[in-house]
Write a protein that holds these residues in place. Structure first.
Motif, PDB file in Angstrom:
ATOM      1  N   UNK A  18      12.074  23.638  32.439  1.00 57.54           N
ATOM      2  CA  UNK A  18      12.443  23.688  31.020  1.00 57.54           C
ATOM      3  C   UNK A  18      13.913  23.349  30.791  1.00 57.54           C
ATOM      4  N   UNK A  19      14.575  22.787  31.795  1.00 55.48           N
ATOM      5  CA  UNK A  19      15.991  22.455  31.692  1.00 55.48           C
ATOM      6  C   UNK A  19      16.892  23.506  32.304  1.00 55.48           C
ATOM      7  N   UNK A  20      16.364  24.707  32.520  1.00 58.83           N
ATOM      8  CA  UNK A  20      17.117  25.794  33.160  1.00 58.83           C
ATOM      9  C   UNK A  20      16.426  26.250  34.433  1.00 58.83           C
ATOM     10  N   UNK A  21      15.121  26.473  34.369  1.00 55.90           N
ATOM     11  CA  UNK A  21      14.387  26.977  35.519  1.00 55.90           C
ATOM     12  C   UNK A  21      13.006  26.368  35.618  1.00 55.90           C
ATOM     13  N   UNK A  22      12.395  26.575  36.771  1.00 56.34           N
ATOM     14  CA  UNK A  22      11.048  26.066  37.041  1.00 56.34           C
ATOM     15  C   UNK A  22      10.066  27.230  37.004  1.00 56.34           C
ATOM     16  N   UNK A  23       8.902  26.995  36.423  1.00 55.97           N
ATOM     17  CA  UNK A  23       7.820  27.980  36.405  1.00 55.97           C
ATOM     18  C   UNK A  23       6.531  27.287  36.808  1.00 55.97           C
ATOM     19  N   UNK A  24       5.603  28.060  37.344  1.00 58.62           N
ATOM     20  CA  UNK A  24       4.272  27.561  37.670  1.00 58.62           C
ATOM     21  C   UNK A  24       3.279  28.227  36.719  1.00 58.62           C
ATOM     22  N   UNK A  25       2.397  27.425  36.140  1.00 57.20           N
ATOM     23  CA  UNK A  25       1.433  27.898  35.147  1.00 57.20           C
ATOM     24  C   UNK A  25       0.021  27.703  35.658  1.00 57.20           C
ATOM     25  N   UNK A  26      -0.853  28.660  35.343  1.00 60.45           N
ATOM     26  CA  UNK A  26      -2.270  28.543  35.643  1.00 60.45           C
ATOM     27  C   UNK A  26      -3.067  28.536  34.346  1.00 60.45           C
ATOM     28  N   UNK A  27      -4.024  27.618  34.229  1.00 62.15           N
ATOM     29  CA  UNK A  27      -4.842  27.466  33.017  1.00 62.15           C
ATOM     30  C   UNK A  27      -6.323  27.411  33.377  1.00 62.15           C
ATOM     31  N   UNK A  28      -7.155  27.780  32.413  1.00 60.97           N
ATOM     32  CA  UNK A  28      -8.586  27.534  32.561  1.00 60.97           C
ATOM     33  C   UNK A  28      -8.817  26.039  32.368  1.00 60.97           C
ATOM     34  N   UNK A  29     -10.004  25.570  32.695  1.00 63.33           N
ATOM     35  CA  UNK A  29     -10.306  24.150  32.531  1.00 63.33           C
ATOM     36  C   UNK A  29     -10.320  23.721  31.071  1.00 63.33           C
ATOM     37  N   UNK A  30     -10.482  24.676  30.141  1.00 61.12           N
ATOM     38  CA  UNK A  30     -10.451  24.322  28.720  1.00 61.12           C
ATOM     39  C   UNK A  30      -9.075  24.568  28.087  1.00 61.12           C
ATOM     40  N   UNK A  31      -8.044  24.846  28.915  1.00 55.83           N
ATOM     41  CA  UNK A  31      -6.672  24.894  28.436  1.00 55.83           C
ATOM     42  C   UNK A  31      -6.098  26.247  28.083  1.00 55.83           C
ATOM     43  N   UNK A  32      -6.825  27.336  28.322  1.00 52.72           N
ATOM     44  CA  UNK A  32      -6.297  28.670  28.039  1.00 52.72           C
ATOM     45  C   UNK A  32      -5.346  29.092  29.168  1.00 52.72           C
ATOM     46  N   UNK A  33      -4.112  29.522  28.789  1.00 50.66           N
ATOM     47  CA  UNK A  33      -3.163  29.951  29.814  1.00 50.66           C
ATOM     48  C   UNK A  33      -3.627  31.262  30.429  1.00 50.66           C
ATOM     49  N   UNK A  34      -3.661  31.304  31.757  1.00 51.22           N
ATOM     50  CA  UNK A  34      -4.039  32.505  32.502  1.00 51.22           C
ATOM     51  C   UNK A  34      -2.818  33.289  32.958  1.00 51.22           C
ATOM     52  N   UNK A  35      -1.791  32.583  33.426  1.00 56.60           N
ATOM     53  CA  UNK A  35      -0.594  33.235  33.936  1.00 56.60           C
ATOM     54  C   UNK A  35       0.563  32.245  34.019  1.00 56.60           C
TER      55      UNK A  35
END
Length: 72
Positions: A18-35
């Protein structure tokens, strides 16, 4: 370079800066953020282009940057 999402067939994973830090995201196959898991600050003259890899029930990201780097 841009990061490429990956999938284990049940979820989608992406590493993003995001310009400051890196994050890892997990999503369902239909696009809902899990974590989301923040990995911390990131410094590089080239920007972040590390792609996540899903294997053996884990998500790996090569967190390579100027100075200290690690594989998380």
């Amino acid at each position: 370079a841009s990061s490429t999402p990956t999938s284990d067939g049940e979820r989608v994973f992406v590493a993003a800066w995001d310009g400051r830090g890196v994050s890892v995201y997990g999503y369902t196959l239909d696009g809902k953020r899990l974590w989301v898991t923040p990995l911390g600050g990131f410094k590089s003259q080239h920007g972040f282009g590390g792609s996540a890899v899903a294997a053996c029930g884990k998500v790996f990201v090569n967190f390579d940057q100027d100075g200290a780097a690690e594989f998380v």
